[in-house]
Write an enzyme that holds these catalytic residues in place. Structure first.
Site, mmCIF file in Angstrom:
data_model
loop_
_atom_site.group_PDB
_atom_site.id
_atom_site.type_symbol
_atom_site.label_atom_id
_atom_site.label_comp_id
_atom_site.label_asym_id
_atom_site.label_seq_id
_atom_site.Cartn_x
_atom_site.Cartn_y
_atom_site.Cartn_z
ATOM 1 N N GLU A 132 -19.337 -48.856 11.954
ATOM 2 C CA GLU A 132 -20.637 -48.109 12.182
ATOM 3 C C GLU A 132 -21.230 -47.603 10.598
ATOM 4 O O GLU A 132 -20.454 -47.610 9.565
ATOM 5 C CB GLU A 132 -20.365 -46.609 12.466
ATOM 6 C CG GLU A 132 -19.997 -46.634 13.998
ATOM 7 C CD GLU A 132 -19.789 -45.341 14.621
ATOM 8 O OE1 GLU A 132 -20.332 -44.199 14.109
ATOM 9 O OE2 GLU A 132 -19.232 -45.395 15.882
ATOM 10 N N HIS A 183 -20.475 -38.573 11.312
ATOM 11 C CA HIS A 183 -20.014 -38.584 12.719
ATOM 12 C C HIS A 183 -18.491 -38.632 12.656
ATOM 13 O O HIS A 183 -17.659 -39.657 12.512
ATOM 14 C CB HIS A 183 -20.525 -39.956 13.106
ATOM 15 C CG HIS A 183 -20.242 -40.446 14.642
ATOM 16 N ND1 HIS A 183 -20.298 -41.681 15.092
ATOM 17 C CD2 HIS A 183 -19.915 -39.535 15.751
ATOM 18 C CE1 HIS A 183 -20.004 -41.688 16.317
ATOM 19 N NE2 HIS A 183 -19.771 -40.280 16.665
#
Length: 373
Positions: A132, A183
């Site tokens: 990511e 995150h």
């Protein structure tokens, strides 16, 4: 000590010098006013940020949920995402999964074909093949990235699945600050979140720091009581009462954490629960905060005032230090006097001083309304 409700102050009228102490202490942050915007209609998400006074920014954070070529090829989804981008002067994004790295540039171009909106993006992060990226999309007419400041946290202990990504921004009037994007891995959220005070303390020498993102900081992933234990009251986290999830769950996964100094610049924060954000767009709602570089201890400008155009007076805290019931009172200026509320006697400007805990108060140490009204 309970924080007084603090709001509009004409900064050119009230001079608030810095607070000093004789011994090092852990400074408690101001409590940031919180809102939840429930938009049950399909009112466009686009906001007119030109209504913000000079020196203000609107900063957002949004987990787009597996943002890659599939969503980038969906015209309806991209239209909503472009609307979200245009709401903010700076928007932190989580969960970009696109090995081609073409989806983010496409979104920025759609949000602003003129090129005023630009972006800075992290390396592809993660322990597995499912990598990511974080990104900050920003309005270059309002803010710039300070050269050479973007970095990924050096995670020598391998604490984080995706190490936090930090960028230092500078507003056009010269105020600069750090924003971090994170995150967490849901199953390891407790360990990652409880390590964040160490991450923030590593940015010593600059107290103007805010960390945003998908913390997974609620429900089955995190017990918020842990934050009080590891944080020791130093950093303020946005409320666990928020629901930032689009589905049937009620969880405050997305959060904002501010350092004590930065909390004085964050005038308001909240979650935008818009009907335009459906499950095809994301499983998260955007969160946001308003930032002003001019605020000092004891002063705070609220979003309600900013967007209603009221800029003719001050608001003075009416809460004594032993009270838990905030009661902000609007005030206006007439000549060299401040008239507090409709039933209050005039208080001269020279008798107003600023205290970190109670905001604008009388020189005798009592709150402006405690004795006068």
């Amino acid at each position: 000590m309970n924080r007084a409700a603090v709001a509009i102050i004409f900064l050119i009228l009230v001079s608030c010098g810095p607070t000093t102490t004789s011994a090092p202490t852990v400074e408690q942050p101001f409590r940031v006013p919180s809102t939840v915007q429930n938009d049950a209609s399909n009112v466009p998400l686009v906001a007119n940020n030109s209504a913000l006074p000079a020196g203000f920014l609107k900063v957002g954070s949004f987990n787009i949920q597996i943002f890659g070529q599939s969503k980038a090829s969906n015209a309806a989804v991209m239209a909503v995402l472009a609307d979200v981008v245009r709401q903010y002067d700076v928007l932190a994004i989580q969960e970009i999964r696109d090995s081609s790295e073409t989806s983010l540039p496409a979104l920025v171009r759609q949000a602003d074909p003129t090129g005023n909106y630009q972006y800075v993006v992290s390396p592809r992060l993660g322990r597995t093949s499912s990598k990511e990226q974080y990104a900050f999309i920003y309005n270059s007419t309002k803010v710039s990235v300070m050269p050479g400041t973007a970095f990924t946290y050096e995670d020598t202990l391998d604490t984080f699945e995706r190490e936090p990504f930090f960028v230092r921004f500078r507003m056009t009037n010269g105020f600069d600050f750090w924003i971090g994007d994170i995150h967490t891995k849901p199953d390891d959220a407790s360990n990652e979140i409880n390590s964040l005070p160490k991450v923030l303390s590593g940015l010593s020498g600059d107290d103007d720091v805010v960390l945003v993102g998908d913390f997974n900081a609620d429900c089955n992933y995190y017990n918020n009581a842990q934050w009080k234990e590891v944080n020791l009251g130093k950093y303020e986290m946005s409320p666990e009462s928020w629901d930032t999830t689009v589905g049937s769950t009620d969880c405050a996964y997305d959060r904002i954490v501010v350092t004590p100094q930065m909390s004085r610049h964050v005038t308001k924060w909240g979650v935008v629960r818009s009907a335009q954000i459906t499950s095809s767009v994301s499983d998260h709602y955007p969160i946001y905060f308003l930032l002003s570089e001019n605020l000092t201890s004891g002063t705070r400008i609220t979003e309600d005032t900013v967007f209603s155009g009221v800029a003719t007076g001050i608001v003075v805290s009416s809460v004594a230090s032993n009270s838990s019931d905030p009661c902000p009172v609007f005030a206006s200026r007439n000549s060299n006097k401040y008239h507090i509320g409709a039933k209050c006697s005039s208080i001269k400007k020279e008798n107003l001083v600023c205290y970190p805990s109670v905001g604008a108060a009388r020189a005798d140490g009592k709150t402006a309304l405690a004795q006068s009204c």
